[in-house]
Design a protein around this motif. Sequence first.
Motif, mmCIF file in Angstrom:
data_model
loop_
_atom_site.group_PDB
_atom_site.id
_atom_site.type_symbol
_atom_site.label_atom_id
_atom_site.label_comp_id
_atom_site.label_asym_id
_atom_site.label_seq_id
_atom_site.Cartn_x
_atom_site.Cartn_y
_atom_site.Cartn_z
ATOM 1 N N ALA A 22 56.118 76.982 34.706
ATOM 2 C CA ALA A 22 56.971 75.995 35.363
ATOM 3 C C ALA A 22 56.235 75.241 36.467
ATOM 4 O O ALA A 22 56.392 74.019 36.615
ATOM 5 C CB ALA A 22 58.205 76.684 35.930
ATOM 6 N N ASP A 23 55.423 75.949 37.253
ATOM 7 C CA ASP A 23 54.732 75.295 38.367
ATOM 8 C C ASP A 23 53.796 74.193 37.878
ATOM 9 O O ASP A 23 53.653 73.154 38.528
ATOM 10 C CB ASP A 23 53.931 76.323 39.176
ATOM 11 N N SER A 24 53.144 74.437 36.725
ATOM 12 C CA SER A 24 52.206 73.447 36.220
ATOM 13 C C SER A 24 52.912 72.209 35.674
ATOM 14 O O SER A 24 52.296 71.164 35.505
ATOM 15 C CB SER A 24 51.335 74.072 35.118
ATOM 16 N N VAL A 25 54.221 72.329 35.422
ATOM 17 C CA VAL A 25 54.984 71.198 34.888
ATOM 18 C C VAL A 25 55.764 70.488 35.993
ATOM 19 O O VAL A 25 55.667 69.265 36.155
ATOM 20 C CB VAL A 25 55.962 71.662 33.794
ATOM 21 N N PHE A 26 56.537 71.259 36.739
ATOM 22 C CA PHE A 26 57.472 70.662 37.697
ATOM 23 C C PHE A 26 57.012 70.768 39.142
ATOM 24 O O PHE A 26 57.699 70.271 40.043
ATOM 25 C CB PHE A 26 58.846 71.320 37.550
ATOM 26 N N GLY A 27 55.864 71.402 39.374
ATOM 27 C CA GLY A 27 55.420 71.592 40.746
ATOM 28 C C GLY A 27 56.001 72.869 41.325
ATOM 29 O O GLY A 27 56.851 73.520 40.721
ATOM 30 N N SER A 28 55.548 73.235 42.502
ATOM 31 C CA SER A 28 55.959 74.513 43.089
ATOM 32 C C SER A 28 56.604 74.312 44.454
ATOM 33 O O SER A 28 56.353 73.322 45.149
ATOM 34 C CB SER A 28 54.751 75.446 43.235
ATOM 35 N N GLY A 29 57.442 75.274 44.804
ATOM 36 C CA GLY A 29 58.039 75.288 46.140
ATOM 37 C C GLY A 29 58.823 74.034 46.467
ATOM 38 O O GLY A 29 59.507 73.446 45.621
ATOM 39 N N ASP A 55 54.119 60.169 44.570
ATOM 40 C CA ASP A 55 54.443 61.554 44.196
ATOM 41 C C ASP A 55 55.059 61.615 42.798
ATOM 42 O O ASP A 55 54.800 62.559 42.037
ATOM 43 C CB ASP A 55 55.410 62.156 45.217
ATOM 44 N N ILE A 56 55.872 60.626 42.452
ATOM 45 C CA ILE A 56 56.449 60.593 41.105
ATOM 46 C C ILE A 56 55.353 60.388 40.069
ATOM 47 O O ILE A 56 55.371 61.006 38.987
ATOM 48 C CB ILE A 56 57.519 59.492 41.007
ATOM 49 N N ASP A 57 54.380 59.544 40.369
ATOM 50 C CA ASP A 57 53.263 59.350 39.440
ATOM 51 C C ASP A 57 52.498 60.655 39.232
ATOM 52 O O ASP A 57 52.077 60.974 38.110
ATOM 53 C CB ASP A 57 52.321 58.269 39.972
ATOM 54 N N THR A 58 52.309 61.420 40.309
ATOM 55 C CA THR A 58 51.642 62.718 40.190
ATOM 56 C C THR A 58 52.459 63.684 39.329
ATOM 57 O O THR A 58 51.920 64.402 38.475
ATOM 58 C CB THR A 58 51.429 63.334 41.589
ATOM 59 N N ALA A 59 53.783 63.693 39.523
ATOM 60 C CA ALA A 59 54.652 64.555 38.724
ATOM 61 C C ALA A 59 54.617 64.155 37.257
ATOM 62 O O ALA A 59 54.612 65.014 36.362
ATOM 63 C CB ALA A 59 56.087 64.483 39.260
ATOM 64 N N GLN A 60 54.555 62.837 37.017
ATOM 65 C CA GLN A 60 54.481 62.359 35.644
ATOM 66 C C GLN A 60 53.201 62.827 34.971
ATOM 67 O O GLN A 60 53.206 63.225 33.787
ATOM 68 C CB GLN A 60 54.561 60.836 35.630
ATOM 69 N N LYS A 61 52.100 62.819 35.694
ATOM 70 C CA LYS A 61 50.830 63.292 35.128
ATOM 71 C C LYS A 61 50.905 64.772 34.780
ATOM 72 O O LYS A 61 50.353 65.208 33.762
ATOM 73 C CB LYS A 61 49.700 63.028 36.113
ATOM 74 N N THR A 80 50.303 66.244 31.055
ATOM 75 C CA THR A 80 49.290 67.279 30.794
ATOM 76 C C THR A 80 49.915 68.493 30.113
ATOM 77 O O THR A 80 49.354 69.052 29.162
ATOM 78 C CB THR A 80 48.622 67.701 32.114
ATOM 79 N N ALA A 81 51.098 68.899 30.599
ATOM 80 C CA ALA A 81 51.790 70.042 29.988
ATOM 81 C C ALA A 81 52.178 69.731 28.556
ATOM 82 O O ALA A 81 52.083 70.587 27.666
ATOM 83 C CB ALA A 81 53.023 70.400 30.810
ATOM 84 N N LEU A 82 52.612 68.485 28.310
ATOM 85 C CA LEU A 82 52.997 68.083 26.959
ATOM 86 C C LEU A 82 51.807 68.160 26.012
ATOM 87 O O LEU A 82 51.926 68.623 24.863
ATOM 88 C CB LEU A 82 53.557 66.668 26.995
ATOM 89 N N SER A 83 50.654 67.750 26.488
ATOM 90 C CA SER A 83 49.445 67.849 25.672
ATOM 91 C C SER A 83 49.096 69.308 25.377
ATOM 92 O O SER A 83 48.716 69.653 24.252
ATOM 93 C CB SER A 83 48.285 67.161 26.404
ATOM 94 N N GLY A 84 49.238 70.168 26.382
ATOM 95 C CA GLY A 84 48.948 71.591 26.181
ATOM 96 C C GLY A 84 49.888 72.241 25.184
ATOM 97 O O GLY A 84 49.463 73.058 24.345
ATOM 98 N N VAL A 85 51.157 71.877 25.241
ATOM 99 C CA VAL A 85 52.135 72.422 24.284
ATOM 100 C C VAL A 85 51.782 71.993 22.868
ATOM 101 O O VAL A 85 51.833 72.791 21.920
ATOM 102 C CB VAL A 85 53.564 71.969 24.655
ATOM 103 N N GLY A 86 51.412 70.718 22.707
ATOM 104 C CA GLY A 86 51.036 70.236 21.380
ATOM 105 C C GLY A 86 49.815 70.959 20.835
ATOM 106 O O GLY A 86 49.761 71.294 19.643
#
Length: 296
Positions: A179-186, A214-220, A224-230
């Motif tokens: 979750a942290d790698s997708v949505f961020g932490s804390g 910050d939204i652009d960073t979250a989008q990245k 990245t997570a989407l690529s890893g899942v694929g």
Amino acid sequence: MPGFRVTERSMATNTLANLQVNLQRNQNLQNQLSSGKMLTKPSDSPGGAVVAMQHRSDMATLNQYSRNADDGMGWLNMADTALTSASTQLNQARERVLAGLSSGTAGSPEAREAIALEVENLRGAMLDLANTTYLDRPVFGGTTEKGVAYDTNGDYRGDQGAVNRTVGSNASVRVDTNADSVFGSGNNNVFHLLQRVADDLRNNPGALKTDLADIDTAQKRVQTALSGVGSRYNQVSQMQQAANNRVIDVRAQLSDVEDIDLPKTITELSLQQTAYQAALAATAKVVQPSLVDFLR
């Protein structure tokens, strides 16, 4: 050399014993033909039984790998769908921030309030996506048994465990998504970010530039997570195909050990039946009634 006396009784006994052997062979061939198997019990071929048991064990293992892969692809499919939708939600949030920046401090509070409400709705949709489940387990919640990964405040309620599936003899693939790698932490996760964006739209429009970055960073992170899942989905799919192909090979090897050669068995049974009939005819001529039979 002294001769051995052959009596009518010994001839009859030997002849009947030989007939019994022929009849047993006949029965064995009939059993093989009716069952289609050369091996119906270990005593038929101890060596072949050991090989057959090994093949069956291999097939059971390979079938389990295939089932594990099915389950893993279910997890990854759910994550892929959720992340694709999350990326869309973040794009919409970015558009709302841009709209807020366009109006700036000169825009009416009512307009900014309307945009802020839209952002909060997007935040709620993102929370629903983050709590996506597969078989009642959150795909972004680690190994938690709770039904959600995030609470309504946007705080993480899962754990840092990994859900792995063994899809090969030396292949174990993680099928959940951190979750942290997708949505961020804390307090820096995307849910707190979107709430902050809504608050800034209402009270501090000057901070929207920072929010946009910050939204652009979250989008990245999501991309990245989407690529890893694929990538992991492809790996699991390939391992499942390899297991299924191996099952076909092992099944063919098992058939070579257990199954009969149908034309050969039919021919052998026909010859055996002919031999048995000939033996019966010969026995009828050899074992003739003696005077003792009449005296009985």
